[in-house]
Design a protein around this motif. Structure first.
Motif, PDB file in Angstrom:
ATOM      1  N   ARG A  78       0.902  -1.212   0.185  1.00 26.90           N
ATOM      2  CA  ARG A  78       0.120   0.037   0.087  1.00 26.90           C
ATOM      3  C   ARG A  78       0.818   1.185  -0.116  1.00 26.90           C
ATOM      4  O   ARG A  78       1.635   1.341   0.554  1.00 26.90           O
ATOM      5  CB  ARG A  78      -0.879   0.146   1.109  1.00 26.90           C
ATOM      6  CG  ARG A  78      -1.893  -1.131   1.112  1.00 26.90           C
ATOM      7  CD  ARG A  78      -2.828  -1.032   2.290  1.00 26.90           C
ATOM      8  NE  ARG A  78      -2.042  -1.557   3.334  1.00 26.90           N
ATOM      9  CZ  ARG A  78      -2.505  -1.822   4.945  1.00 26.90           C
ATOM     10  NH1 ARG A  78      -3.840  -1.709   4.811  1.00 26.90           N
ATOM     11  NH2 ARG A  78      -1.916  -2.434   5.688  1.00 26.90           N
ATOM     12  N   PHE A  79       0.471   2.304  -0.742  1.00 30.98           N
ATOM     13  CA  PHE A  79       1.276   3.503  -0.598  1.00 30.98           C
ATOM     14  C   PHE A  79       0.354   4.788  -1.226  1.00 30.98           C
ATOM     15  O   PHE A  79      -0.387   4.626  -2.010  1.00 30.98           O
ATOM     16  CB  PHE A  79       2.422   3.296  -1.852  1.00 30.98           C
ATOM     17  CG  PHE A  79       3.352   4.479  -2.018  1.00 30.98           C
ATOM     18  CD1 PHE A  79       4.269   4.765  -1.321  1.00 30.98           C
ATOM     19  CD2 PHE A  79       2.786   5.739  -2.856  1.00 30.98           C
ATOM     20  CE1 PHE A  79       5.132   5.801  -1.109  1.00 30.98           C
ATOM     21  CE2 PHE A  79       3.608   6.619  -2.667  1.00 30.98           C
ATOM     22  CZ  PHE A  79       4.728   6.864  -2.019  1.00 30.98           C
ATOM     23  N   PRO A  80       0.389   5.449  -0.176  1.00 29.56           N
ATOM     24  CA  PRO A  80       0.803   5.301   1.185  1.00 29.56           C
ATOM     25  C   PRO A  80       0.071   4.416   1.876  1.00 29.56           C
ATOM     26  O   PRO A  80      -1.059   4.251   1.896  1.00 29.56           O
ATOM     27  CB  PRO A  80       0.773   6.935   1.725  1.00 29.56           C
ATOM     28  CG  PRO A  80      -0.700   7.531   1.020  1.00 29.56           C
ATOM     29  CD  PRO A  80      -0.654   6.997  -0.386  1.00 29.56           C
ATOM     30  N   CYS A  81       0.613   4.108   3.111  1.00 25.99           N
ATOM     31  CA  CYS A  81       0.173   2.940   4.078  1.00 25.99           C
ATOM     32  C   CYS A  81      -0.555   3.840   5.153  1.00 25.99           C
ATOM     33  O   CYS A  81       0.089   4.754   5.645  1.00 25.99           O
ATOM     34  CB  CYS A  81       1.191   2.055   4.449  1.00 25.99           C
ATOM     35  SG  CYS A  81       0.283   0.693   5.423  1.00 25.99           S
ATOM     36  N   PRO A  82      -1.694   3.587   5.897  1.00 22.99           N
ATOM     37  CA  PRO A  82      -2.186   4.272   6.853  1.00 22.99           C
ATOM     38  C   PRO A  82      -1.408   3.824   8.191  1.00 22.99           C
ATOM     39  O   PRO A  82      -1.883   4.493   9.028  1.00 22.99           O
ATOM     40  CB  PRO A  82      -3.767   4.180   6.556  1.00 22.99           C
ATOM     41  CG  PRO A  82      -3.815   2.548   6.170  1.00 22.99           C
ATOM     42  CD  PRO A  82      -2.570   2.563   5.049  1.00 22.99           C
ATOM     43  N   PHE A  83      -0.708   2.753   8.180  1.00 21.91           N
ATOM     44  CA  PHE A  83      -0.150   2.352   9.408  1.00 21.91           C
ATOM     45  C   PHE A  83       1.411   2.562   9.340  1.00 21.91           C
ATOM     46  O   PHE A  83       1.976   2.701   8.348  1.00 21.91           O
ATOM     47  CB  PHE A  83      -0.280   0.752   9.529  1.00 21.91           C
ATOM     48  CG  PHE A  83      -1.823   0.707   9.665  1.00 21.91           C
ATOM     49  CD1 PHE A  83      -2.602   0.675  10.863  1.00 21.91           C
ATOM     50  CD2 PHE A  83      -2.683   0.082   8.364  1.00 21.91           C
ATOM     51  CE1 PHE A  83      -3.707   0.305  11.022  1.00 21.91           C
ATOM     52  CE2 PHE A  83      -3.877  -0.145   8.663  1.00 21.91           C
ATOM     53  CZ  PHE A  83      -4.636  -0.140   9.853  1.00 21.91           C
ATOM     54  N   LEU A  84       1.961   2.521  10.535  1.00 27.88           N
ATOM     55  CA  LEU A  84       3.555   2.772  10.741  1.00 27.88           C
ATOM     56  C   LEU A  84       4.007   1.602  10.038  1.00 27.88           C
ATOM     57  O   LEU A  84       3.766   0.319   9.960  1.00 27.88           O
ATOM     58  CB  LEU A  84       3.654   2.618  11.936  1.00 27.88           C
ATOM     59  CG  LEU A  84       3.294   3.901  12.809  1.00 27.88           C
ATOM     60  CD1 LEU A  84       3.567   3.737  14.331  1.00 27.88           C
ATOM     61  CD2 LEU A  84       3.851   5.107  12.439  1.00 27.88           C
TER      62      LEU A  84
END
Length: 432
Positions: free
Chosen positions: A44-50
C-alpha cells in the motif's frame, strides 16, 4: 564424524525492505504498526499504518529472587542452608545475569516463519533471518531428508559411521555419516513409535510388538506381548523394557541358551499409556498419560513411588547427576531430588510458555552440561544446567519429537515433517 556443512542454512543476514516515501510512516494517524509491513509484504502506498516499530517500553528487570514457583535449584555438592528435596544446599545460579555474575545470553527474535515453512519468496532480501537456530553455541551442519512422516527415533551405534532413524512412515533409514546420504532403507510396514540401540542390538517399538535386529549377525526377531503402540524403550539391569499403549511396561531378558529375548515381567500400575522411560541408579522411571511418574526398583521390579506433581501428560524423563528431570504438556520442566527418606520431591520447577515434549542432556563445546528441551510450538530450547540460563533456540517446520546425542559435540533432531538435522556445538565467544 565428518558431515559436510550445507551453506544454505544458518544464514543470519537481515535486510530491510523499502518502505513508503520519507514521512509517510510518521504521518500515520493510527499509531499502529502495519502487520503486512512486519511480514514483509505490504504494497500500500501510502500506507495508513506505521512502517517502523514502536519504541519499546522500559520494563523492570526481574528481581534475582524471582523464580518459577519460588523454588531454587540447589547445589548437591555444597553444605549449608536448608531446602526441600535434597537436604542442605547452597543456591546455584539462577540463569543469565543472576547473582553469580553469569553471562547474559541475548536471544534474538524468531526467524522468518515463511522460511521455516519453506515458502518465503524474498530470499536474501527478506527482513527476517533465514535460519533454523538463534544461538551462538550451535551450528547446523546438514539436513537429512527422506522420511515422509514424523521422525520418532534416532540412534547412533558406538563407533559406527551409520546413523539410524525411524519414522511413522514405517521405515528405518541408515545414513552415511561421511557423506550425509541415505545408505539404505528398511521397510517395516508399521508405524515406528520409538527406537534405541544397545550394544549390537537395534530395538524398534511397533504396534503390538518390538522388532529386534542384531547388527553384527543380521539376526532378527519379533517380541510379542505389547497391546497397542510401543512408545518408549529402555535397557537396564540386563533387561529390555517397553512402554505400551495399554499402560503396562513389559520386560524381556536375553537368554544365551536360546539366543532369544525371553519374557521376564509385566510392570502394572499406570492407568493410561506409558510414553517415556529412563533408567538410572538401579531405578526405572516411567512417565505416562495418566500425569504421573512411577519409580520402579530394578532389583525387584516393584513400584516404590508414584510422583503426581504434573497436571498433564509426562512426555519425557531424564536422569542427570543425582537428579530426575521431567517435562510435561502442563508447560513445566520439573527437577526432582531425593530427600533423607529416599523419596523424590520437586526441588525446582521451570515454567515454559508451551507444552514440553522431549528432554535430552549433553555437554556443550566446553564440556558444560546443557539441557535440550523440545516444545510443541515447533521450537527447541537450550539451557545451561543447573542454572537454566538461556543458550538459544532451534526452530523447525513442525514439532521435534526425537533428539539424540552423538560424538564430537554432535547431536541430531527429527521433526514432524520427517526431516532430520545434524547440529554441532561450537565455542560461544561470549563465554570465553
Amino acid at each position: 564424524m565428518d558431515l559436510e556443512a550445507d551453506g544454505r542454512f544458518g544464514n543470519k543476514r537481515v535486510h530491510n525492505r523499502l518502505g513508503p516515501a520519507p514521512g509517510a510512516a510518521s504521518s500515520s494517524s493510527s499509531g499502529k504498526v502495519c502487520v503486512h509491513w512486519r511480514a514483509g509484504r505490504c504494497n500500500r502506498f501510502p500506507c495508513p499504518f506505521l512502517h517502523s516499530e514502536l519504541p519499546e517500553a522500559t520494563s523492570k528487570r526481574p528481581s534475582q529472587r524471582d523464580g518459577p514457583g519460588g523454588h531454587v535449584w540447589r547445589n548437591p555438592n555444597s553444605g549449608g542452608g536448608g531446602g526441600r528435596g535434597g537436604g542442605g544446599f547452597n543456591k546455584w545460579g539462577r540463569g543469565p545475569g543472576g547473582a553469580d555474575g553469569g553471562v547474559r545470553h541475548k536471544v534474538p527474535d524468531r526467524p522468518c516463519k515463511y522460511f521455516l515453512a519453506g515458502d518465503c519468496t524474498y530470499g536474501e532480501k527478506c527482513r527476517f533471518p533465514h535460519t533454523y537456530c538463534m544461538s551462538n553455541s550451535i551450528t547446523l551442519l546438514t539436513p537429512l531428508q527422506g522420511h515422509e512422516k514424523v521422525v520418532t527415533g534416532i540412534a547412533l551405534p558406538t563407533g559406527s559411521d551409520k546413523l539410524y532413524s525411524g519414522s511413522k512412515d514405517g521405515t528405518v533409514r541408515l545414513w552415511d555419516c561421511q557423506t550425509g546420504q541415505c545408505a539404505s532403507v528398511i521397510n517395516i510396514g508399521a508405524e515406528i513409535g520409538c527406537m534405541i540401540i544397545e550394544g549390537p542390538w537395534l530395538f524398534v517399538g511397533l504396534p503390538d510388538a518390538v522388532k529386534v535386529w542384531n547388527m553384527q549377525t543380521q539376526a532378527e526377531m519379533n517380541l510379542t506381548g505389547p497391546t497397542g503402540q510401543v512408545y518408549a524403550l529402555a535397557v537396564g539391569n540386563e533387561l529390555l523394557f517397553a512402554a505400551t499403549q495399554d499402560g503396562r511396561i513389559l520386560a524381556w531378558r536375553f537368554s544365551a541358551a536360546t539366543n532369544c529375548f525371553e519374557p521376564a515381567a509385566s510392570l502394572v500400575g499406570h492407568q493410561l499409556a506409558v510414553v517415556s522411560l529412563v533408567v538410572g541408579a538401579m531405578r526405572l522411571y516411567s512417565g505416562s498419560m495418566d500425569k504421573t511418574i512411577r519409580v520402579w526398583d530394578l532389583a525387584t521390579l516393584q513400584c516404590i513411588q508414584t510422583l503426581s506433581d504434573h497436571t498433564s501428560v509426562v512426555m519425557s524423563v531424564l536422569c542427570w547427576d543425582q537428579f530426575l528431570l521431567s517435562c510435561s504438556l502442563d508447560q513445566t520442566i520439573k527437577v526432582w531430588a531425593a530427600t533423607e527418606s529416599g523419596n523424590l520431591e520437586v526441588t525446582y520447577t521451570h515454567k515454559e510458555e508451551n507444552g514440553a515434549l522431549a528432554l535430552t542432556g549433553m555437554p556443550d563445546a566446553q564440556s558444560k552440561p546443557v539441557l535440550v528441551c523440545s516444545l510443541n510450538d515447533n521450537t527447541v530450547r537450550l539451557y545451561d544446567l543447573p542454572s537454566f540460563g538461556d543458550r538459544g533456540r532451534i526452530f523447525s517446520k513442525q514439532e521435534i519429537r526425537a533428539i539424540q546425542t552423538g560424538p564430537g559435540g554432535l547431536f541430531f533432531t527429527g521433526d514432524g515433517a520427517g526431516e532430520l538435522k545434524v547440529w554441532q556445538w561450537v565455542i560461544d565467544a561470549s563465554q570465553t
